[in-house]
Design a protein around this motif. Sequence first.
Motif, PDB file in Angstrom:
ATOM      1  N   GLY A  86      65.061 -28.377  -1.558  1.00  0.00           N
ATOM      2  CA  GLY A  86      64.210 -27.259  -1.172  1.00  0.00           C
ATOM      3  C   GLY A  86      62.788 -27.536  -1.600  1.00  0.00           C
ATOM      4  N   GLN A  87      62.079 -26.489  -1.998  1.00  0.00           N
ATOM      5  CA  GLN A  87      60.681 -26.610  -2.400  1.00  0.00           C
ATOM      6  C   GLN A  87      60.480 -26.028  -3.801  1.00  0.00           C
ATOM      7  OE1 GLN A  87      58.082 -28.027  -0.702  1.00  0.00           O
ATOM      8  NE2 GLN A  87      59.553 -28.761   0.817  1.00  0.00           N
ATOM      9  N   PRO A  88      60.393 -26.851  -4.834  1.00  0.00           N
ATOM     10  CA  PRO A  88      60.405 -28.309  -4.785  1.00  0.00           C
ATOM     11  C   PRO A  88      61.808 -28.894  -4.899  1.00  0.00           C
ATOM     12  CG  PRO A  88      59.917 -27.613  -7.012  1.00  0.00           C
ATOM     13  CD  PRO A  88      60.074 -26.350  -6.191  1.00  0.00           C
ATOM     14  N   SER A  89      61.956 -30.101  -4.396  1.00  0.00           N
ATOM     15  CA  SER A  89      63.180 -30.857  -4.628  1.00  0.00           C
ATOM     16  C   SER A  89      63.017 -31.623  -5.943  1.00  0.00           C
ATOM     17  CB  SER A  89      63.439 -31.815  -3.461  1.00  0.00           C
ATOM     18  OG  SER A  89      62.390 -32.765  -3.359  1.00  0.00           O
ATOM     19  N   GLY A  90      64.017 -32.426  -6.270  1.00  0.00           N
ATOM     20  CA  GLY A  90      63.938 -33.191  -7.514  1.00  0.00           C
ATOM     21  C   GLY A  90      65.300 -33.284  -8.169  1.00  0.00           C
ATOM     22  N   TYR A  91      65.306 -33.315  -9.487  1.00  0.00           N
ATOM     23  CA  TYR A  91      66.545 -33.500 -10.235  1.00  0.00           C
ATOM     24  C   TYR A  91      66.532 -32.641 -11.492  1.00  0.00           C
ATOM     25  CZ  TYR A  91      66.828 -37.537  -7.192  1.00  0.00           C
ATOM     26  OH  TYR A  91      66.847 -38.337  -6.078  1.00  0.00           O
ATOM     27  N   LEU A  92      67.721 -32.297 -11.948  1.00  0.00           N
ATOM     28  CA  LEU A  92      67.869 -31.536 -13.172  1.00  0.00           C
ATOM     29  C   LEU A  92      69.068 -32.073 -13.933  1.00  0.00           C
ATOM     30  CD1 LEU A  92      67.248 -27.840 -13.801  1.00  0.00           C
ATOM     31  CD2 LEU A  92      69.439 -28.768 -14.534  1.00  0.00           C
ATOM     32  N   LEU A 118      58.023 -18.586  -6.497  1.00  0.00           N
ATOM     33  CA  LEU A 118      57.315 -19.485  -5.592  1.00  0.00           C
ATOM     34  C   LEU A 118      57.489 -19.094  -4.132  1.00  0.00           C
ATOM     35  CD1 LEU A 118      58.198 -22.927  -7.240  1.00  0.00           C
ATOM     36  CD2 LEU A 118      56.057 -21.659  -7.427  1.00  0.00           C
ATOM     37  N   GLY A 119      58.427 -18.182  -3.848  1.00  0.00           N
ATOM     38  CA  GLY A 119      58.659 -17.778  -2.467  1.00  0.00           C
ATOM     39  C   GLY A 119      59.284 -18.870  -1.632  1.00  0.00           C
ATOM     40  N   THR A 120      60.150 -19.682  -2.257  1.00  0.00           N
ATOM     41  CA  THR A 120      60.800 -20.782  -1.549  1.00  0.00           C
ATOM     42  C   THR A 120      62.311 -20.659  -1.692  1.00  0.00           C
ATOM     43  OG1 THR A 120      60.795 -22.238  -3.485  1.00  0.00           O
ATOM     44  CG2 THR A 120      58.836 -22.289  -2.067  1.00  0.00           C
ATOM     45  N   GLU A 180      56.561 -34.193  -7.391  1.00  0.00           N
ATOM     46  CA  GLU A 180      55.180 -33.846  -7.718  1.00  0.00           C
ATOM     47  C   GLU A 180      54.445 -33.188  -6.551  1.00  0.00           C
ATOM     48  OE1 GLU A 180      51.689 -36.859  -7.661  1.00  0.00           O
ATOM     49  OE2 GLU A 180      52.563 -36.976  -9.648  1.00  0.00           O
ATOM     50  N   ARG A 181      54.538 -33.772  -5.364  1.00  0.00           N
ATOM     51  CA  ARG A 181      53.784 -33.261  -4.217  1.00  0.00           C
ATOM     52  C   ARG A 181      54.326 -31.917  -3.750  1.00  0.00           C
ATOM     53  NH1 ARG A 181      53.943 -38.610  -4.151  1.00  0.00           N
ATOM     54  NH2 ARG A 181      52.039 -39.800  -3.721  1.00  0.00           N
ATOM     55  N   GLU A 182      55.656 -31.782  -3.752  1.00  0.00           N
ATOM     56  CA  GLU A 182      56.249 -30.520  -3.307  1.00  0.00           C
ATOM     57  C   GLU A 182      55.956 -29.402  -4.300  1.00  0.00           C
ATOM     58  OE1 GLU A 182      59.978 -32.591  -0.893  1.00  0.00           O
ATOM     59  OE2 GLU A 182      60.342 -31.438  -2.725  1.00  0.00           O
ATOM     60  N   LEU A 183      55.951 -29.727  -5.568  1.00  0.00           N
ATOM     61  CA  LEU A 183      55.594 -28.724  -6.568  1.00  0.00           C
ATOM     62  C   LEU A 183      54.143 -28.296  -6.379  1.00  0.00           C
ATOM     63  CD1 LEU A 183      56.093 -27.051  -9.108  1.00  0.00           C
ATOM     64  CD2 LEU A 183      55.524 -29.069 -10.472  1.00  0.00           C
ATOM     65  N   ALA A 184      53.262 -29.262  -6.139  1.00  0.00           N
ATOM     66  CA  ALA A 184      51.859 -28.940  -5.918  1.00  0.00           C
ATOM     67  C   ALA A 184      51.682 -28.013  -4.716  1.00  0.00           C
ATOM     68  CB  ALA A 184      51.046 -30.226  -5.733  1.00  0.00           C
ATOM     69  N   ALA A 185      52.397 -28.317  -3.633  1.00  0.00           N
ATOM     70  CA  ALA A 185      52.286 -27.510  -2.416  1.00  0.00           C
ATOM     71  C   ALA A 185      52.771 -26.089  -2.677  1.00  0.00           C
ATOM     72  CB  ALA A 185      53.077 -28.151  -1.290  1.00  0.00           C
ATOM     73  N   ALA A 186      53.880 -25.953  -3.420  1.00  0.00           N
ATOM     74  CA  ALA A 186      54.415 -24.621  -3.706  1.00  0.00           C
ATOM     75  C   ALA A 186      53.459 -23.834  -4.585  1.00  0.00           C
ATOM     76  CB  ALA A 186      55.785 -24.745  -4.376  1.00  0.00           C
ATOM     77  N   LEU A 187      52.851 -24.501  -5.563  1.00  0.00           N
ATOM     78  CA  LEU A 187      51.916 -23.802  -6.446  1.00  0.00           C
ATOM     79  C   LEU A 187      50.627 -23.438  -5.721  1.00  0.00           C
ATOM     80  CD1 LEU A 187      52.416 -25.840  -9.741  1.00  0.00           C
ATOM     81  CD2 LEU A 187      53.235 -23.547  -9.243  1.00  0.00           C
ATOM     82  N   ARG A 234      50.501 -22.584  -2.565  1.00  0.00           N
ATOM     83  CA  ARG A 234      50.842 -21.385  -1.790  1.00  0.00           C
ATOM     84  C   ARG A 234      50.910 -20.166  -2.694  1.00  0.00           C
ATOM     85  NH1 ARG A 234      54.489 -25.046   0.597  1.00  0.00           N
ATOM     86  NH2 ARG A 234      56.201 -24.234  -0.661  1.00  0.00           N
ATOM     87  N   LEU A 235      51.409 -20.362  -3.911  1.00  0.00           N
ATOM     88  CA  LEU A 235      51.515 -19.250  -4.848  1.00  0.00           C
ATOM     89  C   LEU A 235      50.141 -18.641  -5.142  1.00  0.00           C
ATOM     90  CD1 LEU A 235      53.227 -17.601  -6.903  1.00  0.00           C
ATOM     91  CD2 LEU A 235      52.816 -19.435  -8.553  1.00  0.00           C
ATOM     92  N   SER A 236      49.122 -19.496  -5.204  1.00  0.00           N
ATOM     93  CA  SER A 236      47.778 -19.007  -5.527  1.00  0.00           C
ATOM     94  C   SER A 236      47.024 -18.550  -4.299  1.00  0.00           C
ATOM     95  CB  SER A 236      46.983 -20.111  -6.212  1.00  0.00           C
ATOM     96  OG  SER A 236      46.675 -21.149  -5.290  1.00  0.00           O
ATOM     97  N   GLY A 237      47.601 -18.771  -3.107  1.00  0.00           N
ATOM     98  CA  GLY A 237      46.898 -18.429  -1.873  1.00  0.00           C
ATOM     99  C   GLY A 237      45.823 -19.422  -1.518  1.00  0.00           C
ATOM    100  N   ALA A 238      45.854 -20.617  -2.169  1.00  0.00           N
ATOM    101  CA  ALA A 238      44.817 -21.620  -1.927  1.00  0.00           C
ATOM    102  C   ALA A 238      45.051 -22.327  -0.604  1.00  0.00           C
ATOM    103  CB  ALA A 238      44.829 -22.650  -3.051  1.00  0.00           C
TER     104      ALA A 238
END
Length: 393
Positions: A264-270, A322-324, A380-387, A389-393
């Motif tokens: 999803g947004q963001p993807s990754g691992y845990l 994050l609305g994702t 990294e990039r997906e997290l940046a994109a989600a953040l 959007r969160l700020s309305g930037a």
Amino acid sequence: MRVDVRALGACNRLAERGAKQAAGALSELTGTDLAVEVTGASVASGADLAEAFSGRESIGVSVGLRGGLEGEAVLAFDAAHADALLSLLPGGQAMERSAVTEVGNIALGGFLDGWANYLGTAIDMTPPRYFEADGAAVLPDGALAGDGVFLFESRLDATATDLDFSIYMLPDSGPFRDLIVGRTATGAGPSGHEGERTAIPYESLSTFASLAKRGSTNAADNIAMMTGLDTSVDVSRLRFVPLADVPAEVGTEPNAGTVFELRGQPSGYLAILFDEQSAAAIADAMLPMETDEPLGDMAQNALCELGNVMTSGFIDGWANVLGTSISHSPPEFVHDLGASTVSPLVAKLSERQDYGFVIDAAIRTEGVQARCDIYALPDERELAAALQRLSGA
């Protein structure tokens, strides 16, 4: 202000280089080999920093920074290792205060040389101030007042004696923020990774640091519901570290737990990792009967079930804020040396990025001696994109 994580990565490399210079200077002074274990940049609230340093007793030196970089830098030894330090220094116990002050002056000077060279300007240090401090009192005055502050932390370790210590730097907002503000649209990382610059609004980065704490609390609550054991989160921080350093952070002791791929947004691992004894204890608390194998099939299934509900609790809060939409793979049970459990995850992310945001949390249960560490590695990039959007930037 928009924080360029590639620029933040450059600052992190400067901190690592400075720590190596400090280690070299101290090795020469003490006659013992010192190595830099890890260097990372944290984004944390004052409350989180206070919790992170709770229970520590430290001795060391702090200096104020002026000129090309402003703020404070601190060299801190665990008070329990003070005798080991003093035994290596001229004057020994009789010269404790002056010896530690001299060590701090030399180490912090070496640490800051790399920054001064990079900035092309002098960084002046105030006279070193010796301290003996409990908890977060090791940090400069005012460090705990902010909603979101940057903290560079380098841990150094003596290979032949029990003498590990840390260097902390808390830069003031003005000159430092000029270094990390995104200025260009595209570029390559240190390993040649091309792509869009990941410039994240500073306020959103601070918000995500708070989400790390909330997700950890949700995960702890889910443990409590499943096991009936009182459970708490020791500390959770969002740190920015070279991916190559993550396995060293996890360590070499055997661990057991579960690994998930996030989608999803963001993807990754845990990864949710227990030391072997804790894994066996928490699994035993969940099982209706005793088993002959502490980490046999039944225990593995119990830990996988626990990992499922912990992961859901951890990422649900992210998705809501994050609305994702974020889902996760079925749990993969792992039982290996700590570094070996995360190295495959790091290798996959390293194909497209050099640094990562690591969310680490230590969760403890009462009544059963069990502790687990959570390592979340978002794209990294997906997290940046989600953040953004969160700020309305």
